[in-house]
Design a protein around this motif. Sequence first.
Motif, PDB file in Angstrom:
ATOM      1  N   LEU A 208      -5.754  10.026   5.036  1.00 41.80           N
ATOM      2  CA  LEU A 208      -6.511   9.764   3.809  1.00 41.80           C
ATOM      3  C   LEU A 208      -7.623   8.732   3.983  1.00 41.80           C
ATOM      4  CD1 LEU A 208      -3.633   9.851   1.185  1.00 41.80           C
ATOM      5  CD2 LEU A 208      -5.608  11.363   1.261  1.00 41.80           C
ATOM      6  N   ALA A 209      -7.669   8.062   5.105  1.00 46.70           N
ATOM      7  CA  ALA A 209      -8.698   7.037   5.322  1.00 46.70           C
ATOM      8  C   ALA A 209     -10.093   7.646   5.193  1.00 46.70           C
ATOM      9  CB  ALA A 209      -8.528   6.407   6.693  1.00 46.70           C
ATOM     10  N   GLY A 210     -10.899   7.088   4.316  1.00 49.32           N
ATOM     11  CA  GLY A 210     -12.278   7.529   4.166  1.00 49.32           C
ATOM     12  C   GLY A 210     -12.484   8.798   3.364  1.00 49.32           C
ATOM     13  N   THR A 211     -11.424   9.351   2.804  1.00 48.47           N
ATOM     14  CA  THR A 211     -11.591  10.607   2.047  1.00 48.47           C
ATOM     15  C   THR A 211     -12.239  10.369   0.684  1.00 48.47           C
ATOM     16  OG1 THR A 211      -9.308  10.404   1.276  1.00 48.47           O
ATOM     17  CG2 THR A 211      -9.705  11.829   3.182  1.00 48.47           C
ATOM     18  N   ALA A 212     -12.002   9.207   0.099  1.00 50.63           N
ATOM     19  CA  ALA A 212     -12.658   8.832  -1.159  1.00 50.63           C
ATOM     20  C   ALA A 212     -13.603   7.677  -0.881  1.00 50.63           C
ATOM     21  CB  ALA A 212     -11.616   8.432  -2.203  1.00 50.63           C
ATOM     22  N   PRO A 213     -14.672   7.540  -1.660  1.00 51.56           N
ATOM     23  CA  PRO A 213     -15.602   6.426  -1.439  1.00 51.56           C
ATOM     24  C   PRO A 213     -14.915   5.062  -1.486  1.00 51.56           C
ATOM     25  CG  PRO A 213     -16.552   8.025  -2.950  1.00 51.56           C
ATOM     26  CD  PRO A 213     -15.127   8.442  -2.735  1.00 51.56           C
ATOM     27  N   ALA A 214     -13.863   4.954  -2.304  1.00 53.11           N
ATOM     28  CA  ALA A 214     -13.061   3.734  -2.376  1.00 53.11           C
ATOM     29  C   ALA A 214     -11.600   4.133  -2.189  1.00 53.11           C
ATOM     30  CB  ALA A 214     -13.252   3.031  -3.719  1.00 53.11           C
ATOM     31  N   THR A 215     -10.979   3.636  -1.136  1.00 48.27           N
ATOM     32  CA  THR A 215      -9.585   3.966  -0.843  1.00 48.27           C
ATOM     33  C   THR A 215      -8.820   2.683  -0.561  1.00 48.27           C
ATOM     34  OG1 THR A 215     -10.234   6.078   0.153  1.00 48.27           O
ATOM     35  CG2 THR A 215      -8.012   5.282   0.621  1.00 48.27           C
ATOM     36  N   ALA A 216      -7.713   2.488  -1.277  1.00 50.01           N
ATOM     37  CA  ALA A 216      -6.861   1.322  -1.041  1.00 50.01           C
ATOM     38  C   ALA A 216      -5.475   1.795  -0.640  1.00 50.01           C
ATOM     39  CB  ALA A 216      -6.772   0.450  -2.288  1.00 50.01           C
ATOM     40  N   PHE A 217      -4.968   1.257   0.443  1.00 48.35           N
ATOM     41  CA  PHE A 217      -3.600   1.521   0.862  1.00 48.35           C
ATOM     42  C   PHE A 217      -2.751   0.339   0.399  1.00 48.35           C
ATOM     43  CE2 PHE A 217      -6.196   3.879   3.956  1.00 48.35           C
ATOM     44  CZ  PHE A 217      -5.733   5.159   3.671  1.00 48.35           C
ATOM     45  N   LEU A 218      -1.866   0.609  -0.549  1.00 51.79           N
ATOM     46  CA  LEU A 218      -1.002  -0.419  -1.106  1.00 51.79           C
ATOM     47  C   LEU A 218       0.303  -0.411  -0.309  1.00 51.79           C
ATOM     48  CD1 LEU A 218      -0.383  -2.564  -3.233  1.00 51.79           C
ATOM     49  CD2 LEU A 218       0.347  -0.722  -4.777  1.00 51.79           C
ATOM     50  N   ARG A 219       0.403  -1.326   0.632  1.00 49.23           N
ATOM     51  CA  ARG A 219       1.592  -1.408   1.487  1.00 49.23           C
ATOM     52  C   ARG A 219       2.636  -2.288   0.814  1.00 49.23           C
ATOM     53  NH1 ARG A 219      -0.986  -2.384   7.536  1.00 49.23           N
ATOM     54  NH2 ARG A 219      -2.044  -0.357   7.742  1.00 49.23           N
ATOM     55  N   SER A 220       3.621  -1.626   0.261  1.00 45.52           N
ATOM     56  CA  SER A 220       4.660  -2.329  -0.480  1.00 45.52           C
ATOM     57  C   SER A 220       5.727  -2.873   0.454  1.00 45.52           C
ATOM     58  CB  SER A 220       5.294  -1.364  -1.483  1.00 45.52           C
ATOM     59  OG  SER A 220       6.472  -1.914  -2.028  1.00 45.52           O
ATOM     60  N   GLY A 221       6.340  -3.976   0.035  1.00 46.24           N
ATOM     61  CA  GLY A 221       7.540  -4.446   0.694  1.00 46.24           C
ATOM     62  C   GLY A 221       8.721  -3.548   0.325  1.00 46.24           C
ATOM     63  N   TYR A 222       9.873  -3.865   0.840  1.00 41.11           N
ATOM     64  CA  TYR A 222      11.122  -3.145   0.567  1.00 41.11           C
ATOM     65  C   TYR A 222      11.411  -3.227  -0.928  1.00 41.11           C
ATOM     66  CZ  TYR A 222      16.075  -1.876   1.498  1.00 41.11           C
ATOM     67  OH  TYR A 222      17.309  -1.267   1.557  1.00 41.11           O
ATOM     68  N   PHE A 223      11.576  -2.091  -1.585  1.00 40.65           N
ATOM     69  CA  PHE A 223      11.834  -2.084  -3.028  1.00 40.65           C
ATOM     70  C   PHE A 223      13.151  -2.802  -3.335  1.00 40.65           C
ATOM     71  CE2 PHE A 223       9.486   2.203  -3.944  1.00 40.65           C
ATOM     72  CZ  PHE A 223       8.270   1.575  -3.741  1.00 40.65           C
ATOM     73  N   ILE A 224      13.117  -3.799  -4.202  1.00 39.82           N
ATOM     74  CA  ILE A 224      14.362  -4.427  -4.642  1.00 39.82           C
ATOM     75  C   ILE A 224      15.266  -3.387  -5.298  1.00 39.82           C
ATOM     76  CG2 ILE A 224      15.377  -6.161  -6.174  1.00 39.82           C
ATOM     77  CD1 ILE A 224      12.754  -7.755  -5.890  1.00 39.82           C
ATOM     78  N   GLU A 225      14.648  -2.438  -5.992  1.00 43.24           N
ATOM     79  CA  GLU A 225      15.428  -1.405  -6.700  1.00 43.24           C
ATOM     80  C   GLU A 225      16.221  -0.508  -5.758  1.00 43.24           C
ATOM     81  OE1 GLU A 225      12.663  -3.155  -9.464  1.00 43.24           O
ATOM     82  OE2 GLU A 225      12.396  -2.381  -7.433  1.00 43.24           O
ATOM     83  N   THR A 226      15.916  -0.528  -4.468  1.00 45.76           N
ATOM     84  CA  THR A 226      16.716   0.230  -3.505  1.00 45.76           C
ATOM     85  C   THR A 226      18.166  -0.255  -3.512  1.00 45.76           C
ATOM     86  OG1 THR A 226      14.766   0.545  -2.108  1.00 45.76           O
ATOM     87  CG2 THR A 226      16.891   0.919  -1.074  1.00 45.76           C
ATOM     88  N   TRP A 227      18.375  -1.517  -3.869  1.00 48.95           N
ATOM     89  CA  TRP A 227      19.737  -2.057  -3.920  1.00 48.95           C
ATOM     90  C   TRP A 227      20.561  -1.431  -5.047  1.00 48.95           C
ATOM     91  CZ3 TRP A 227      21.414  -4.865   0.076  1.00 48.95           C
ATOM     92  CH2 TRP A 227      20.465  -5.479   0.896  1.00 48.95           C
ATOM     93  N   SER A 228      19.909  -0.705  -5.953  1.00 44.06           N
ATOM     94  CA  SER A 228      20.669  -0.025  -7.008  1.00 44.06           C
ATOM     95  C   SER A 228      21.631   1.004  -6.418  1.00 44.06           C
ATOM     96  CB  SER A 228      19.725   0.646  -8.000  1.00 44.06           C
ATOM     97  OG  SER A 228      18.967   1.670  -7.374  1.00 44.06           O
TER      98      SER A 228
END
Length: 291
Positions: A129-149
Motif C-alpha cells: 500500500l505504500a504510495g498508493t494514495a497521495p497521503a498514506t499513514a501506517f498506524l502501527r499499534s502496540g499489542y491490544f490490551i483487549e486481547t487479554w479478554s
Amino acid sequence: MYVIFGANGRAGGETARALLERSEPVRVVVRHREQGERWKALGVEVALASLDNAAQVSDALTGATAAFLLEPPPVANDPFEQATAISTALSEAVRRSDLPRAVVLSAVGAQHASGTGVIATLHQLEASLAGTAPATAFLRSGYFIETWSEVAECAVADGILPSFLDLDQKIPMVSTTDVGQAAARLMTQQWTGTRIVELGGITDWSARDVAAAFAEVLNRPVKPMWVPPEQRSAMLAEEGLPEEVVTVLLGMYEGITNGRFTREDGTEHWRGSTSLTTAVEHIVTKLRTAV
C-alpha cells in the motif's frame, strides 16, 4: 465521507465511533448486509465488499475523503496467501478509486520482513500500500490490551492470568479505544506523502502489570501464569484454528520474546490516554454483562 473497513472488529469499530463523536459522515464496509444493521441504526451509511475483491472495495471507496484500511485476522490455511490476496486487492482498489488519504492499521514490529510471525503479513501489507494514495499513514499499534479478554474469564473465576508473554517483559500495549482515536485523528488531518505512526499506551506494560490491573479491578489477587511454548499449540488448536494460523500466532509471541516487537527509529511515536486499569475494567464489565 470517511470509509471504515473492519467496523465490526475492535479497531475498526472504535475508529467509526471516534469519527461519529466528531460528527463526521461515516460509511462502514461489511461483507454481509446483516452485519451493517446496527450501524444503520446509528445513521451510518453501509457498503458491502469483500476485502479480497478489488472491484467491490473500489466501489465502497467511491467519494471517500479518507479510508481506514486493515487486514483481518488470519483464518485461511495459508495466512500469507490470504494476506497477499487482500493487500493486492486493497492496493488496486485505492489506485482505482483515487482515494486521497489512507490510514492503514499495522503493528509495532512491521518493519521486519520475518521473525515476527503473523506481524510479517503486515510488513507485506505496508509494502503493497505504500504510495498508493497521495497521503498514506501506517498506524502501527502496540499489542491490544483487549486481547487479554480471551483469558479474562480465568482471571475472574480462578485468579489466574495465563500469558504467552514473558511475565516481566514490558512491551508497547494500547487500548483499541486509543487506536480508534488515533486513526480518526489521522483521517481528519491534512498531509501528503507517507507517514509511520507507532502507537502505544501511556507507558509500556508487562503481563505482570496486566495481572495487577485485573487484581485492582476485581479487588482480589490475580497471579500471572506463564504458559510454556510446548503447551501453547494445544491451547490455540482448541479454538479451532488451522495449524498454519497457530504457527504464525506462536511466531508472533516468539518474535516479541526475541525483542522484535519494538518501535522503529525515525517514526512518529504517539501515546494513548487510556490507563491499563480502565481498559481492564472495560474487559471485566463486558465479560460480566455477557454472562
